[in-house]
Design an enzyme around this catalytic site. Structure first.
Site, PDB file in Angstrom:
ATOM      1  N   SER A   8       0.837  -1.200   0.000  1.00 11.39           N
ATOM      2  CA  SER A   8       0.000   0.000   0.000  1.00 11.39           C
ATOM      3  C   SER A   8       0.872   1.252   0.000  1.00 11.39           C
ATOM      4  O   SER A   8       1.605   1.523   0.958  1.00 11.39           O
ATOM      5  CB  SER A   8      -0.922   0.014   1.215  1.00 11.39           C
ATOM      6  OG  SER A   8      -1.599   1.242   1.253  1.00 11.39           O
ATOM      7  N   HIS A  33      -1.050  -1.146  -4.398  1.00 11.24           N
ATOM      8  CA  HIS A  33      -2.349  -0.822  -3.811  1.00 11.24           C
ATOM      9  C   HIS A  33      -2.385   0.682  -3.536  1.00 11.24           C
ATOM     10  O   HIS A  33      -1.497   1.231  -2.863  1.00 11.24           O
ATOM     11  CB  HIS A  33      -2.574  -1.612  -2.520  1.00 11.24           C
ATOM     12  CG  HIS A  33      -3.935  -1.418  -1.931  1.00 11.24           C
ATOM     13  ND1 HIS A  33      -5.044  -2.077  -2.403  1.00 11.24           N
ATOM     14  CD2 HIS A  33      -4.359  -0.626  -0.913  1.00 11.24           C
ATOM     15  CE1 HIS A  33      -6.106  -1.708  -1.700  1.00 11.24           C
ATOM     16  NE2 HIS A  33      -5.715  -0.829  -0.786  1.00 11.24           N
ATOM     17  N   ASP A  35      -4.614   3.896  -2.209  1.00 10.26           N
ATOM     18  CA  ASP A  35      -5.755   4.267  -1.367  1.00 10.26           C
ATOM     19  C   ASP A  35      -6.169   5.710  -1.600  1.00 10.26           C
ATOM     20  O   ASP A  35      -5.407   6.627  -1.305  1.00 10.26           O
ATOM     21  CB  ASP A  35      -5.376   4.113   0.110  1.00 10.26           C
ATOM     22  CG  ASP A  35      -5.280   2.658   0.517  1.00 10.26           C
ATOM     23  OD1 ASP A  35      -6.223   1.902   0.229  1.00 10.26           O
ATOM     24  OD2 ASP A  35      -4.266   2.289   1.134  1.00 10.26           O
ATOM     25  N   MET A  37      -8.773   8.614  -0.459  1.00 14.07           N
ATOM     26  CA  MET A  37      -9.695   8.983   0.640  1.00 14.07           C
ATOM     27  C   MET A  37     -10.147  10.416   0.470  1.00 14.07           C
ATOM     28  O   MET A  37      -9.336  11.281   0.143  1.00 14.07           O
ATOM     29  CB  MET A  37      -8.970   8.853   1.981  1.00 14.07           C
ATOM     30  CG  MET A  37      -8.350   7.494   2.207  1.00 14.07           C
ATOM     31  SD  MET A  37      -7.497   7.483   3.789  1.00 14.07           S
ATOM     32  CE  MET A  37      -6.760   5.839   3.745  1.00 14.07           C
ATOM     33  N   MET A  68     -12.034   5.111  -1.251  1.00 14.37           N
ATOM     34  CA  MET A  68     -12.769   5.338  -0.006  1.00 14.37           C
ATOM     35  C   MET A  68     -13.384   6.718  -0.127  1.00 14.37           C
ATOM     36  O   MET A  68     -12.999   7.668   0.569  1.00 14.37           O
ATOM     37  CB  MET A  68     -11.806   5.224   1.183  1.00 14.37           C
ATOM     38  CG  MET A  68     -11.447   3.781   1.487  1.00 14.37           C
ATOM     39  SD  MET A  68      -9.948   3.633   2.470  1.00 14.37           S
ATOM     40  CE  MET A  68      -8.740   3.651   1.147  1.00 14.37           C
ATOM     41  N   MET A 137     -12.277  -5.391   4.343  1.00  8.55           N
ATOM     42  CA  MET A 137     -11.526  -4.491   5.222  1.00  8.55           C
ATOM     43  C   MET A 137     -11.334  -5.179   6.572  1.00  8.55           C
ATOM     44  O   MET A 137     -12.307  -5.544   7.233  1.00  8.55           O
ATOM     45  CB  MET A 137     -12.266  -3.163   5.415  1.00  8.55           C
ATOM     46  CG  MET A 137     -12.362  -2.297   4.174  1.00  8.55           C
ATOM     47  SD  MET A 137     -10.786  -1.978   3.338  1.00  8.55           S
ATOM     48  CE  MET A 137      -9.827  -1.210   4.650  1.00  8.55           C
TER      49      MET A 137
HETATM   50  C1  DX5 Z   1      -6.804   1.636   5.116  1.00 10.08           C
HETATM   51  C2  DX5 Z   1      -6.260   1.391   3.733  1.00 10.08           C
HETATM   52  C3  DX5 Z   1      -5.206   0.359   3.702  1.00 10.08           C
HETATM   53  C4  DX5 Z   1      -3.943   0.719   4.442  1.00 10.08           C
HETATM   54  C5  DX5 Z   1      -3.367  -0.544   5.006  1.00 10.08           C
HETATM   55  O1  DX5 Z   1      -7.885   2.489   5.034  1.00 10.08           O
HETATM   56  O2  DX5 Z   1      -7.303   0.966   2.863  1.00 10.08           O
HETATM   57  O3  DX5 Z   1      -4.897  -0.033   2.373  1.00 10.08           O
HETATM   58  O4  DX5 Z   1      -3.002   1.364   3.638  1.00 10.08           O
HETATM   59  O5  DX5 Z   1      -2.330  -0.227   5.867  1.00 10.08           O
HETATM   60  P1  DX5 Z   1      -1.723  -1.286   6.901  1.00 10.08           P
HETATM   61  O6  DX5 Z   1      -1.214  -2.441   6.095  1.00 10.08           O
HETATM   62  O7  DX5 Z   1      -0.625  -0.496   7.554  1.00 10.08           O
HETATM   63  O8  DX5 Z   1      -2.827  -1.683   7.833  1.00 10.08           O
HETATM   64 ZN    ZN Z   2      -6.789   0.033   0.849  1.00 13.79          ZN
END
Ligand code: DX5
Ligand code: ZN
Length: 218
Positions: A8, A33, A35, A37, A68, A137
């Site tokens: 990520s 990956h 993310d 937000m 997200m 999740m």
């Molecule tokens: C959380 C994200 C994840 C995050 C995971 O909202 O969707 O993808 O980056 O991070 P770790 O692996 O540190 O829990």
């Molecule tokens: Zn994610």
């Protein structure tokens, strides 16, 4: 097929994003990956189109983009245009999920649906044949570095049973709190895509940590 590892980028060093992208390129990782937000669906804001476009220039591996955000259907072609290969929307943010999934596929991407920790897998029963990936999740979305929620194992097993004979190629992705200690149990339960942020980027040697997460389970 062995499981996929998707570091990520949220946990990367944004001062050295190009370097961290090259690290992923040169590692055993399979996907990036990414993310996104919006500060509305989740209590945090990450990054948007310019950063993803830059990442896509550097990346030699597919971008797995996790939205997200509210009203994700408004931005489908824009995410395709900056390089998303897999586009995942949240079940909880999608009133017309079937239409959104079709629009993602019509735009030429693989379609994913993410479920928050409290959202039951059974709600996917009428769409499981139409999608390419489910993100379970295993933390409340919004932040990296949180503790894994153990109830996720039950959801992996339920989803593995649901996809069997109906969509055997469905990816079951686990996002949040994945570590070198729990990844084997997750794969054993039926997960085949592991997202890892802090486990990779906060480690001494991210490349070796990725190799560790890729090790086939005994
Ligand atoms: C959380 C994200 C994840 C995050 C995971 O909202 O969707 O993808 O980056 O991070 P770790 O692996 O540190 O829990
Ligand atoms: Zn994610």
């Amino acid at each position: 097929m062995s499981h996929i590892v998707a570091p990520s980028v949220l946990s990367a060093d944004f001062n050295h994003l190009g370097r961290d992208a090259q690290m992923i390129n040169n590692s055993e990782a399979d996907w990036f990956h990414v993310d996104v937000m919006d500060g509305v669906f989740v209590p945090n804001i990450s990054f948007g189109f310019p950063i993803i476009k830059f990442l896509n220039k550097e990346a030699t591996k597919p971008l797995d983009v996790h939205l997200m955000i509210v009203q994700p259907e408004r931005y489908i072609t824009q995410f395709r245009d900056v390089g998303a290969e897999i586009l995942t929307v949240h079940y909880e943010a999608s009133t017309h999920l079937h239409r959104t999934v079709q629009a993602i596929k019509d735009a030429g991407m693989k379609a994913g649906v993410a479920l928050n920790p409290h959202t039951p897998v059974s709600l996917l029963d009428d769409i499981v044949e139409d999608i390419d990936l489910v993100t379970l999740m295993s933390v409340n979305p919004g932040f990296g570095g949180q503790k894994f929620i153990e109830n996720t194992y039950k959801k992996i097993k339920a989803l593995a049973a649901m996809k069997s004979g109906r969509n055997d190629d469905l990816y079951i992705e686990i996002d949040g709190g994945v570590t070198l200690q729990n990844y084997g149990n997750l794969v054993e339960a039926g997960a085949n895509v592991l997202v890892a942020g802090s486990t990779v980027f906060k480690s001494e040697n991210p490349t070796e940590t990725i190799s560790g997460l890729k090790k086939p389970i005994a």
